[in-house]
Design an enzyme around this catalytic site. Structure first.
Site, mmCIF file in Angstrom:
data_model
loop_
_atom_site.group_PDB
_atom_site.id
_atom_site.type_symbol
_atom_site.label_atom_id
_atom_site.label_comp_id
_atom_site.label_asym_id
_atom_site.label_seq_id
_atom_site.Cartn_x
_atom_site.Cartn_y
_atom_site.Cartn_z
ATOM 1 N N LEU A 1 0.782 -1.239 0.000
ATOM 2 C CA LEU A 1 0.000 0.000 0.000
ATOM 3 C C LEU A 1 0.817 1.293 0.000
ATOM 4 O O LEU A 1 0.231 2.374 -0.041
ATOM 5 C CB LEU A 1 -0.944 0.022 1.212
ATOM 6 C CG LEU A 1 -2.064 -1.018 1.239
ATOM 7 C CD1 LEU A 1 -2.881 -0.882 2.524
ATOM 8 C CD2 LEU A 1 -2.965 -0.878 0.030
ATOM 9 N N ALA B 1 -2.341 5.958 -1.473
ATOM 10 C CA ALA B 1 -2.902 6.262 -2.789
ATOM 11 C C ALA B 1 -2.368 5.286 -3.835
ATOM 12 O O ALA B 1 -2.684 5.415 -5.008
ATOM 13 C CB ALA B 1 -2.573 7.700 -3.189
ATOM 14 N N HIS B 2 -1.522 4.337 -3.400
ATOM 15 C CA HIS B 2 -0.939 3.341 -4.309
ATOM 16 C C HIS B 2 -1.232 1.955 -3.752
ATOM 17 O O HIS B 2 -0.866 1.647 -2.622
ATOM 18 C CB HIS B 2 0.582 3.503 -4.426
ATOM 19 C CG HIS B 2 1.027 4.872 -4.827
ATOM 20 N ND1 HIS B 2 2.270 5.382 -4.510
ATOM 21 C CD2 HIS B 2 0.392 5.850 -5.523
ATOM 22 C CE1 HIS B 2 2.391 6.597 -4.985
ATOM 23 N NE2 HIS B 2 1.257 6.918 -5.602
ATOM 24 N N GLN B 3 -1.877 1.119 -4.551
ATOM 25 C CA GLN B 3 -2.143 -0.256 -4.130
ATOM 26 C C GLN B 3 -1.534 -1.187 -5.159
ATOM 27 O O GLN B 3 -1.718 -1.003 -6.355
ATOM 28 C CB GLN B 3 -3.651 -0.503 -4.001
ATOM 29 C CG GLN B 3 -4.347 0.446 -3.022
ATOM 30 C CD GLN B 3 -4.821 1.736 -3.661
ATOM 31 O OE1 GLN B 3 -5.385 1.726 -4.750
ATOM 32 N NE2 GLN B 3 -4.602 2.862 -3.001
#
Length: 811
Positions: A563, A741-743
Site C-alpha cells: 500500500l 494512494a498506491h495499491q
C-alpha cells in the site's frame, strides 16, 4: 421497439435515431429521436448536461435514537463556538458559530452510513450509535464521565454537557482500547470530511471563505461561464461542434457507448463500431441473468478497466487492428462536466466515493474509479521503475522481463506517449517549501518528471484535468482506441464474472469473455461479451474479487497486498508581516500549483536495502486537510482550519515490506512491518527539519495529541527534543492517520503458480487467454509512484496478447 429506423446524420424524421459515432472519421454524432423526445449525446455532453445533474440525496434509515447519538457526536467534533478571537469578518463568525448539525452534516452522514458505507464495521457503528442513546451503553463507552449527583445519575451521551462530551472524545482518541480509537477516528473522519466538502445550491460551503479557500479552480469557473453564458449562436455552434468538442468535452466522445439508452439503440451503436451484437427479446417481466443476458457482444479482446493498465492495452490492441471493448465501472467525466469540487468528485471519480479503509481503520485508501482510472485523478508524477527494483524483480523473482530490452522500450514508449518532462516554470507552495528546506539542510532534492507541461500550475488535478494537459489514459492510449475505429468504451458497467470453458486436449480452461451488469431504468441488467482474449485491469483492490467470482482458486489471489503507507507533518507559514522576510512567496496558497514537482530521497535507501521512504508533497483540499489534522477540541480544529491556505504538508512514503490481503474493496487487511514503521519515522524526522529550515513559524505532526512547536520561540535543545519525540511515536496504534494512494501486488507476477497468479506475459496460470494488466501484478512494492511501471508492464503484456490474437486470426 416499434417505428424505429436507422438513418445517417441529417435525417430528422419522427421515430428515428442517428448513430454517427466516428468509426469512419466522419463528423457524425449520436442523435436519438423517440417520438417527440430527442436525445443528442454529443450535445448533451457539450452542454454540460452531466454537470447539471444533482447527486441523488441518500436515504437515511437510521432510527431517531441513532440519529440523536450521531448528531451529538458530530456536534462534539464541530460545536457552535461563541468564544474565539474577535474579528469583524462575518464569514469567520459564521464559521465558528455553525455547528455540524446546523449545517445538516449528521443527516448526510446518516445517509452515507445507511447506503454508501460498506466497511465491515458499519454494522458495529450502528450498534454503537444505539448504545450511546442508552444509559448502560453510555456507561460502557464513557465510564465515570457520564455519572452525575442529580437524577437520573447516569446520563446518555446526547444529554451530557459539551465539555464532558469533548473530554470523552479526547479520551477515546488516546485510549488503550483499539475499538475506542477506531470509534473516534470514524466519527472524526466522517464529520470533518462531510462538513468541509458539502455544498449548497450555489456550490459554496459555509467554511470556505473563512478558511481562505476559493472552491473550484477560478480559471475553470471562468472557462465554464464563458462557454455557457457567452457561447456562439445555435447555428454557429452546430457548424463548429466537432471542431471544439474535443477541447470542451475531451477526445473520447466518439468512442463512448452510454448504456442508459434502450437496448436496440445501444446494440446498433456497438454494431457501428464493428461489433456483432445479438439482442435477447424477452418478455418485460423476465429478469436478465447469465444464461439469458440482454445482449451478447462479440469482439477480439475485452478489457475490464480503463486506467493505466487497461487503457494502455486497449489502445495498443486497437491500433494493431483488433476489435476491443473496454468495460469501465466508473462514469465518464467530460472536461466541461468536471466540478473540481472535492465532495462531488470523490463521489463520482473515486472508488466507493473515496470511503475505503482497511478493516481496522488503520489505513485510509484512495483509488480512482472513472474512465481513465487512477490516471484521471493522480498527481502527475511519472517516475520510471527504479533500476534497483528492476534488478530485484529479475534476480530474486526470476522475472527476466524487467531487465530486458522490451521493458526499457516500454518505459520509453509510455513516457513519450504521456509527454513526460521535468521542467517547472513556477513551483507551488508545498513543493517550493520542500525544495527550500532540503537545500537549507543539505538534503538531496530533485524535480519529479510529470505528464503535464512545465507551465501546468494546477492544484486541482486530483479532481480531473480541466483542459487535458495532464496526459492520463483518457488523453492518450484511449484516444488511440477511439481514433483507430476498432474500439468502444462502455462506462457505468461492472464485470461480474470472467467466462471460461474446458476444451479437449488442453490442461487449462480457456477464457471466452466477460459477463457485466449495469443499472438501466432503476433495474439490474446483464450482458455478455464473447472474446478471444480477456484482460482484467480493474485495479489491485477489485481484480482479486473478480477472479475469485470467476472460479479461479490460486491461493495467491488477494495476497501480498502492498500500500505504500504515507504519514505527514505540517508547517505553518504566515502570509503577512515579518514572515515575508523569511518566506518571500508570502501569498502562495497550499492548494495551488503543481501537486508534485519536488522529491527528496534522503531516507530512500535506493543504493542500500532498496527499502526506505521518499519525501514528497500531497494534494490537500479542505476535506482531506481536515481529516488528517489533529482534533483536540471544536475551537482548536477551527483555529487550525483558519491556517489552511498557508499550512504546508510534506509526507514520507514507505516502500513497504509489510503486506496484507484483499477480498474486495470493502474487505482489506494490512499489517505494516517494523522496518516500514522505522522508515516512516526517519522520514518524519527529516520532514520536520525541512519545514523548520524553510522558515515555518509552527510545525507539528498528525498525532492525536495535536502537539505543536513555535520554531521561532524555542531553543535549539527544545527543537531537537520536539523533533525526536514526535518522530518516534508509534504509527500502528491508530493514533496517527496513515494514508495510501498506491495499491499493488494482490495478483503478483512470478515464475510458478505456487508463488504467483500470472506469468511474465501477464497471463494467469489457471486460465488460458486470461490476462491481468494492472498494479496487482507487481511482485513487491515499488517505492515510487506506480503509474509509469503499470503502463510499461501493460505495454509488454499487450505485445504478448497481439501475438496470441495474430495466431488465432491466422488459423
Amino acid at each position: 421497439m416499434e417505428n424505429i429506423t436507422v438513418g445517417r446524420s441529417g435525417s430528422s424524421r419522427k421515430g428515428s435515431f442517428r448513430l454517427g459515432l466516428g468509426v469512419d472519421g466522419a463528423k457524425d454524432h449520436t442523435v436519438i429521436e423517440l417520438g417527440s423526445i430527442t436525445i443528442d449525446t454529443h450535445k448533451f455532453l457539450l452542454s454540460g448536461g452531466e454537470r447539471e445533474k444533482k447527486l441523488h440525496p441518500l436515504t437515511n434509515s437510521l432510527s431517531p435514537r441513532q440519529m440523536k447519538s450521531l448528531s451529538a457526536l458530530c456536534d462534539t467534533i464541530l460545536p457552535s463556538v461563541d468564544k474565539f478571537v474577535d474579528t469583524s469578518d462575518e464569514s469567520v463568525t459564521k464559521f465558528y458559530q455553525t455547528s455540524a448539525s446546523m449545517a445538516g452534516t449528521p443527516q448526510r452522514i446518516g445517509g452515507m452510513i445507511s447506503e454508501k458505507l460498506k466497511h465491515p464495521l458499519t454494522g458495529l457503528m450502528k450498534l454503537v450509535l444505539w448504545l450511546l442513546s442508552t444509559w448502560f451503553g453510555t456507561f460502557i463507552f464513557c465510564g465515570m464521565a457520564c455519572l452525575s449527583t442529580k437524577f437520573p445519575f447516569i446520563h446518555t451521551y446526547p444529554h451530557l454537557p459539551m465539555d464532558k462530551r469533548q473530554e470523552i472524545m479526547r479520551s477515546w482518541s488516546l485510549s488503550y482500547i483499539p475499538h475506542f480509537r477506531m470509534l473516534f477516528r470514524t466519527i472524526k473522519l466522517l464529520t470533518l470530511l462531510i462538513f468541509f466538502t458539502q455544498i449548497d445550491e450555489s456550490e459554496d460551503n459555509v467554511s470556505w471563505k473563512a478558511i481562505g479557500y476559493c472552491g473550484p479552480d477560478p480559471e475553470f469557473k471562468a472557462q465554464l461561464n464563458y462557454h455557457f453564458l457567452h457561447g456562439t449562436s445555435k447555428a454557429e455552434q452546430e457548424d463548429k461542434e466537432d471542431e471544439h468538442a474535443a477541447e470542451v468535452i475531451g477526445p473520447l466522445y466518439k468512442g463512448l457507448v452510454l448504456l442508459n439508452y434502450p437496448r436496440d439503440i445501444t446494440a446498433d451503436a456497438l454494431r457501428r463500431f464493428g461489433f456483432p451484437v445479438s439482442v435477447n427479446r424477452r418478455k418485460h417481466k423476465a429478469v436478465p441473468n447469465l444464461s439469458s443476458p440482454s445482449m451478447v457482444i462479440q469482439c477480439d479482446a475485452v478489457v475490464v478497466g480503463s486506467g493505466s493498465g487497461g487503457g494502455v492495452i486497449a489502445g495498443v490492441l486497437a491500433k494493431a487492428g483488433y476489435k476491443v471493448l473496454v468495460l469501465e465501472k466508473g462514469g465518464y467525466s467530460a472536461r466541461n462536466n468536471l466540478s473540481l469540487l472535492e465532495g462531488p468528485t470523490m463521489e463520482q471519480m473515486y472508488l466507493n466515493g473515496g470511503m475505503v479503509a482497511s478493516d481496522d481503520m488503520g489505513m485510509f485508501i484512495l483509488s480512482g474509479s472513472t474512465v481513465g482510472g487512477g490516471s484521471a485523478i493522480n498527481w502527475s508524477a511519472c517516475i520510471k521503475t527504479p533500476q534497483h527494483v528492476c534488478k530485484e524483480w529479475c534476480d530474486k523473482h526470476g522475472l527476466e522481463l524487467f531487465e530486458s530490452k522490451l521493458y526499457r522500450e516500454a518505459l520509453d514508449a509510455v513516457c513519450e506517449k504521456m509527454k513526460v518532462q521535468s521542467e517547472i516554470e513556477d513551483e507551488g507552495f508545498n513543493n517550493a517549501i520542500l525544495r527550500r528546506g532540503c537545500e537549507e539542510m543539505g538534503y538531496p532534492v530533485s524535480n519529479i518528471p510529470r505528464n503535464s507541461p512545465s507551465d501546468h500550475y494546477c492544484g486541482w488535478c486530483c479532481m480531473g484535468c480541466k483542459d487535458g494537459r495532464k496526459k492520463g489514459t483518457s488523453e492518450t492510449w484511449l484516444v488511440e482506441l477511439v481514433k483507430s475505429g476498432n474500439g468502444a468504451i462502455l462506462p457505468g458497467c461492472e464485470a461480474i464474472k470472467v467466462l471460461h470453458k474446458k476444451k479437449e486436449g488442453r490442461d487449462r480452461k480457456i477464457a471466452c469473455g466477460v459477463a457485466f451488469e449495469f443499472q438501466h431504468k432503476g433495474s439490474r441488467d446483464i450482458c455478455v461479451v464473447e472474446s478471444k482474449v480477456t484482460i482484467v485491469a480493474c485495479g489491485t483492490l477489485s481484480t482479486p474479487a473478480l477472479l475469485k467470482r470467476s472460479g479461479l482458486r490460486n491461493k495467491n489471489i488477494g495476497r501480498h497486498l502492498h500500500l505504500h503507507p504515507v504519514t505527514m507533518a505540517w508547517g505553518y507559514f504566515p502570509n503577512a508581516g515579518s514572515a515575508s522576510e523569511v518566506w518571500p512567496e508570502a501569498y502562495k496558497k497550499s492548494y495551488e500549483g503543481g501537486i508534485m514537482t519536488a522529491m527528496s530521497t534522503v531516507v530512500a535507501e535506493f543504493e542500500q536495502s532498496g527499502y526506505g521512504a521518499v519525501i514528497q508533497t500531497p494534494a490537500l483540499h479542505p476535506g482531506m486537510f481536515s481529516v488528517v489534522t489533529p482534533w483536540t477540541s471544536g475551537t482548536d480544529i477551527r483555529d487550525r482550519m483558519r491556517k489552511f491556505p498557508r499550512t504546508a504538508h510534506i509526507f514520507a512514503l514507505a516502500r513497504d515490506q509489510g503486506s496484507g490481503t484483499v477480498e474486495s474493496p470493502n474487505r482489506i487487511s494490512y499489517q505494516m512491518a517494523n522496518a516500514d514503521e522505522e522508515s516512516l519515522k526517519k522520514g518524519i524526522e527529516k520532514v520536520l527539519r525541512i519545514l523548520a529550515a524553510a522558515g515555518a513559524e509552527e510545525i507539528g505532526t498528525h498525532h492525536n495529541k495535536g502537539r505543536t512547536l513555535n520554531v521561532k520561540q524555542v531553543s535549539y535543545n527544545e527543537f531537537e527534543k520536539f523533533v525526536k519525540e514526535e518522530s518516534s511515536r508509534p504509527l500502528r496504534d491508530l493514533s496517527t492517520p496513515l494514508c495510501s494512494a498506491h495499491q499493488m501486488g494482490s495478483c503478483r507476477m512470478g515464475c510458478n503458480a505456487k508463488q504467483s497468479v500470472v506469468n511474465q506475459t501477464g497471463e494467469t496460470w489457471e486460465v488460458e487467454g486470461l490476462y491481468v494488466a494492472d498494479a496487482s501484478v507487481f511482485p513487491t512494492a515499488l517505492g515510487v509512484n506506480p503509474m509509469v511501471t503499470v503502463q510499461a508492464i501493460a505495454y509488454c503484456t499487450a505485445q504478448s496478447v497481439v501475438e496470441v490474437l495474430r495466431r488465432k486470426r491466422s488459423k
